[in-house]
Scaffold this motif. Sequence first.
Motif, PDB file in Angstrom:
ATOM      1  N   THR A 109      70.492 -39.123  71.870  1.00  0.00           N
ATOM      2  CA  THR A 109      70.244 -38.720  70.483  1.00  0.00           C
ATOM      3  C   THR A 109      69.998 -40.010  69.707  1.00  0.00           C
ATOM      4  N   GLU A 111      70.922 -41.017  66.113  1.00  0.00           N
ATOM      5  CA  GLU A 111      71.521 -41.338  64.806  1.00  0.00           C
ATOM      6  C   GLU A 111      71.576 -42.851  64.566  1.00  0.00           C
ATOM      7  N   ARG A 140      70.788 -36.748  78.953  1.00  0.00           N
ATOM      8  CA  ARG A 140      72.241 -36.563  78.944  1.00  0.00           C
ATOM      9  C   ARG A 140      72.655 -36.226  80.369  1.00  0.00           C
ATOM     10  N   GLU A 142      74.452 -34.443  82.064  1.00  0.00           N
ATOM     11  CA  GLU A 142      75.277 -33.228  82.048  1.00  0.00           C
ATOM     12  C   GLU A 142      75.998 -33.065  83.390  1.00  0.00           C
ATOM     13  N   MET A 150      66.555 -25.217  80.881  1.00  0.00           N
ATOM     14  CA  MET A 150      67.439 -24.737  79.805  1.00  0.00           C
ATOM     15  C   MET A 150      68.591 -25.708  79.560  1.00  0.00           C
ATOM     16  N   GLY A 152      68.888 -29.150  81.043  1.00  0.00           N
ATOM     17  CA  GLY A 152      68.402 -30.231  81.887  1.00  0.00           C
ATOM     18  C   GLY A 152      69.219 -31.485  81.641  1.00  0.00           C
ATOM     19  N   ASP A 159      64.200 -34.360  66.896  1.00  0.00           N
ATOM     20  CA  ASP A 159      65.380 -34.673  66.097  1.00  0.00           C
ATOM     21  C   ASP A 159      64.971 -35.325  64.793  1.00  0.00           C
ATOM     22  N   GLU A 281      71.284 -21.399  72.359  1.00  0.00           N
ATOM     23  CA  GLU A 281      71.175 -22.308  71.209  1.00  0.00           C
ATOM     24  C   GLU A 281      69.830 -23.032  71.280  1.00  0.00           C
ATOM     25  N   VAL A 282      68.964 -22.755  70.309  1.00  0.00           N
ATOM     26  CA  VAL A 282      67.656 -23.411  70.312  1.00  0.00           C
ATOM     27  C   VAL A 282      67.553 -24.525  69.276  1.00  0.00           C
ATOM     28  N   HIS A 284      70.133 -27.022  66.265  1.00  0.00           N
ATOM     29  CA  HIS A 284      71.481 -27.325  65.764  1.00  0.00           C
ATOM     30  C   HIS A 284      71.333 -28.345  64.643  1.00  0.00           C
ATOM     31  N   GLY A 316      68.380 -30.974  65.119  1.00  0.00           N
ATOM     32  CA  GLY A 316      67.740 -30.962  66.429  1.00  0.00           C
ATOM     33  C   GLY A 316      67.126 -29.616  66.799  1.00  0.00           C
TER      34      GLY A 316
HETATM   35  N1  5CA Z   1      71.531 -35.385  67.025  1.00  0.00           N
HETATM   36  C1  5CA Z   1      71.769 -33.973  66.946  1.00  0.00           C
HETATM   37  C2  5CA Z   1      70.768 -33.305  66.099  1.00  0.00           C
HETATM   38  S1  5CA Z   1      69.228 -34.054  66.202  1.00  0.00           S
HETATM   39  C3  5CA Z   1      71.800 -33.388  68.363  1.00  0.00           C
HETATM   40  O1  5CA Z   1      71.580 -34.083  69.313  1.00  0.00           O
HETATM   41  N2  5CA Z   1      72.075 -32.108  68.431  1.00  0.00           N
HETATM   42  S2  5CA Z   1      72.288 -31.245  69.771  1.00  0.00           S
HETATM   43  O2  5CA Z   1      73.115 -31.950  70.676  1.00  0.00           O
HETATM   44  O3  5CA Z   1      72.793 -29.984  69.357  1.00  0.00           O
HETATM   45  O4  5CA Z   1      70.911 -31.054  70.464  1.00  0.00           O
HETATM   46  C4  5CA Z   1      69.841 -30.422  69.740  1.00  0.00           C
HETATM   47  C5  5CA Z   1      69.182 -29.333  70.569  1.00  0.00           C
HETATM   48  O5  5CA Z   1      68.698 -29.863  71.788  1.00  0.00           O
HETATM   49  C6  5CA Z   1      70.110 -28.212  70.977  1.00  0.00           C
HETATM   50  O6  5CA Z   1      70.217 -27.233  69.964  1.00  0.00           O
HETATM   51  C7  5CA Z   1      69.416 -27.656  72.231  1.00  0.00           C
HETATM   52  O7  5CA Z   1      68.426 -26.722  71.844  1.00  0.00           O
HETATM   53  C8  5CA Z   1      68.756 -28.883  72.821  1.00  0.00           C
HETATM   54  N3  5CA Z   1      69.522 -29.399  73.970  1.00  0.00           N
HETATM   55  C9  5CA Z   1      70.715 -30.039  73.934  1.00  0.00           C
HETATM   56  N4  5CA Z   1      71.118 -30.357  75.175  1.00  0.00           N
HETATM   57  C10 5CA Z   1      70.153 -29.903  76.026  1.00  0.00           C
HETATM   58  C11 5CA Z   1      69.977 -29.944  77.454  1.00  0.00           C
HETATM   59  N5  5CA Z   1      70.867 -30.499  78.237  1.00  0.00           N
HETATM   60  N6  5CA Z   1      68.862 -29.387  77.969  1.00  0.00           N
HETATM   61  C12 5CA Z   1      67.924 -28.832  77.166  1.00  0.00           C
HETATM   62  N7  5CA Z   1      68.037 -28.773  75.827  1.00  0.00           N
HETATM   63  C13 5CA Z   1      69.135 -29.302  75.256  1.00  0.00           C
END
Ligand code: 5CA
Length: 444
Positions: A109, A111, A140, A142, A150, A152, A159, A281-282, A284, A316
């Motif tokens: 991310t 910030e 990330r 994960e 979905m 990954g 962002d 969650e699409v 946030h 995001g």
């Molecule tokens: N910095 C904040 C907002 S920019 C942030 O990183 N928010 S987050 O962690 O919620 O991620 C934003 C969006 O990215 C999520 O709502 C989701 O739709 C998508 N996302 C997060 N992690 C994954 C992942 N591992 N694989 C695919 N999409 C993801």
Amino acid sequence: MLISKSFIPILKNNPSEAKIKSHQLMLRVGMIKQASAGIYSWLPLGFKVMKKIENIVRQEQDKIGAQEILMPTIQSSEIWKESGRYDDYGEEMLRIKDRQNREMLYGPTNEEQVTEIFRSSIKSYKSLPQLLYHIQWKFRDEIRPRFGIMRGREFYMKDAYSFDITDDDAFYSYNKFFLSYLRTFKRLSLTAIPMAADTGPIGGNLSHEFVILADTGESKIFTDKRIFELNCDNTKLDKSSLEQMRKMYEQYYAVTDEKFNKDDFEKIVNKENRLITKGIEVGHIFYFGDKYSKAMNTAVDLPGGKKDFVKMGSYGIGVSRLVGAIIEAKYDDKNEIMKWPLSVAPYDIGIIPMINKNDTSALEKANNIYLHLKKNNIDAIIDDTEENFSSKIKKMNLIGVPYQVIIGKKTEGDLLEFKEIGGETQNLFLDKIIKIITKQKASN
Ligand code: 5CA
């Protein structure tokens, strides 16, 4: 485009490693190919869809006055040490050393990076608000990457970041993104509901997750059904209209399991309006005030001469996740039909000529139709293979092209067999077909 010449590696059967529809279909029709756990290559069909989603996301960011930038994927650990997150982020962060032995990382991310950019140039309240966004790959590590793209490890995210001086102004920025998210998901033909959410490693105390309903979703949600009847169509971009719009959504109970409280839910929501289900969650959004600006000493001059730390939010959207989310929402399991919304479909229309070796007239006709459609900005794909009719239809249904034209024995003269995927066949002239599709495209 001719199917015989295209790179669409279709599999005969659903791959056994895929557990949910979107993952199965994306592998089956060759939208993606796994490179390693949670990391994928995007093949032409999948890439086309993702780029279309990305463009809609971009247009809706631009409409609220956000400015596009592009930050790198690789970041220096220095700024993360300043914010205090270098240690906090733990094993999800992919840490790298360069040849000088400097600690770098693949950004999960941005910030810190965007705060660093902001503080090097913006010194006065007069330049505020600033709304900056980029669309860039994230990583990330994960623990359990799953369901294909979905969840990954490498994924594509939009962002955005807002900078203001007062809480009041910062909420205005927050609400602009709130509206742009509702508009974005609507253009993708999804009903995403904003739900009060936890802030996790991003921090802050105001946050909404945008969730679409799907049995295969990883978020458990508790909501008042009436929230689905709301819409933001007439909302203007001024401060009070936006505040009213957010309040309108917030009047109904809608939370994910992290924020769920059984007593509240049963007290606030009448039995007949309660809905407990699952969702994806699409998007946030977060408001976290001066969490990063304080730690990273990011202040601007105020009108009276004093200085103050800027108030920030981040926003995001999971662009790559949306490809899978749309499949989860639109796939018709029973009939094995995928219907892409026209706004993101890989092709607008499929042309299916019945071909045999001795008679190429149907293919010639298909080519003419193709050229005519192209002139009218309609993107078609021709199935020029010699497979039988039912397997061609099956293939087109699986790829999910929203409209089909069939050129068979019954096709005489200029009247064509046309249908919307999964719908009834109509006999229409090409001009009428062009009108239908053009009109539908314009409404997006
Ligand atoms: N910095 C904040 C907002 S920019 C942030 O990183 N928010 S987050 O962690 O919620 O991620 C934003 C969006 O990215 C999520 O709502 C989701 O739709 C998508 N996302 C997060 N992690 C994954 C992942 N591992 N694989 C695919 N999409 C993801």
